[in-house]
Design a protein around this motif. Structure first.
Motif, PDB file in Angstrom:
ATOM      1  N   LEU A   1      10.089  -4.822   0.018  1.00 46.43           N
ATOM      2  CA  LEU A   1      10.659  -5.480   1.203  1.00 46.43           C
ATOM      3  C   LEU A   1       9.622  -5.625   2.309  1.00 46.43           C
ATOM      4  O   LEU A   1       9.587  -6.642   3.009  1.00 46.43           O
ATOM      5  CB  LEU A   1      11.879  -4.702   1.705  1.00 46.43           C
ATOM      6  N   ALA A   2       8.763  -4.622   2.467  1.00 45.12           N
ATOM      7  CA  ALA A   2       7.716  -4.694   3.494  1.00 45.12           C
ATOM      8  C   ALA A   2       6.728  -5.816   3.191  1.00 45.12           C
ATOM      9  O   ALA A   2       6.340  -6.579   4.092  1.00 45.12           O
ATOM     10  CB  ALA A   2       6.985  -3.361   3.596  1.00 45.12           C
ATOM     11  N   PHE A   3       6.313  -5.936   1.935  1.00 50.34           N
ATOM     12  CA  PHE A   3       5.406  -7.025   1.565  1.00 50.34           C
ATOM     13  C   PHE A   3       6.075  -8.374   1.763  1.00 50.34           C
ATOM     14  O   PHE A   3       5.438  -9.328   2.226  1.00 50.34           O
ATOM     15  CB  PHE A   3       4.944  -6.871   0.113  1.00 50.34           C
ATOM     16  N   LEU A   4       7.345  -8.466   1.423  1.00 50.55           N
ATOM     17  CA  LEU A   4       8.071  -9.723   1.606  1.00 50.55           C
ATOM     18  C   LEU A   4       8.145 -10.093   3.078  1.00 50.55           C
ATOM     19  O   LEU A   4       7.876 -11.239   3.454  1.00 50.55           O
ATOM     20  CB  LEU A   4       9.471  -9.611   1.012  1.00 50.55           C
ATOM     21  N   ILE A   5       8.488  -9.135   3.914  1.00 47.53           N
ATOM     22  CA  ILE A   5       8.588  -9.409   5.348  1.00 47.53           C
ATOM     23  C   ILE A   5       7.224  -9.780   5.916  1.00 47.53           C
ATOM     24  O   ILE A   5       7.098 -10.707   6.725  1.00 47.53           O
ATOM     25  CB  ILE A   5       9.203  -8.195   6.080  1.00 47.53           C
TER      26      ILE A   5
END
Length: 130
Positions: free
Chosen positions: A11-15
């Protein structure tokens, strides 16, 4: 715990891939974490209280799959055998998630929580022009 680490890293990479503005990205990351850890449980409890006259067992089981933190909590409770302290809810979780079929659904859901953001991140990175 390892799957939660992978989920929130994905999720952090996506954001990070979606927002050029770092401050906006950090804000979205904090709101995402806050929603999954606190707000979702409050809304879930509110829905359960408002619709207590209806049979919500299947709805609650399905809604639990949409929060990876809740899924991990339930698996830990079942492995530590403390679900008996939760009364009816614990018995429901023990009945469904305690079986091999239930655990495979939970693990599949947690793996989907990793794969969907990674696929979305991969698609976003391939479309960016560096």
């Amino acid at each position: 715990g390892i799957l939660l680490t992978f989920i929130f890293t994905a999720l952090a990479f996506l954001i990070a891939s979606q927002f050029e503005n770092k401050i906006k990205g950090i804000g979205i990351a904090i709101v995402t974490w806050l929603t999954l850890s606190v707000i979702y449980d409050g809304l879930f409890l509110l829905v359960m209280v408002l619709f207590e006259d209806y049979p919500l067992e299947k709805v609650s089981l399905a809604a639990t799959l949409f929060n990876p933190i809740d899924l991990s909590r339930i698996l830990i409770m079942l492995k530590l055998d403390i679900s008996s302290l939760m009364g009816y809810t614990g018995a429901l979780f023990q009945k469904f998630f305690g079986s091999a079929w239930g655990i495979s659904i939970v693990l599949g859901s947690l793996i989907l929580w990793v794969l969907v953001p990674v696929a979305w991140f991969d698609r976003a990175i391939r479309s960016k022009d560096f």
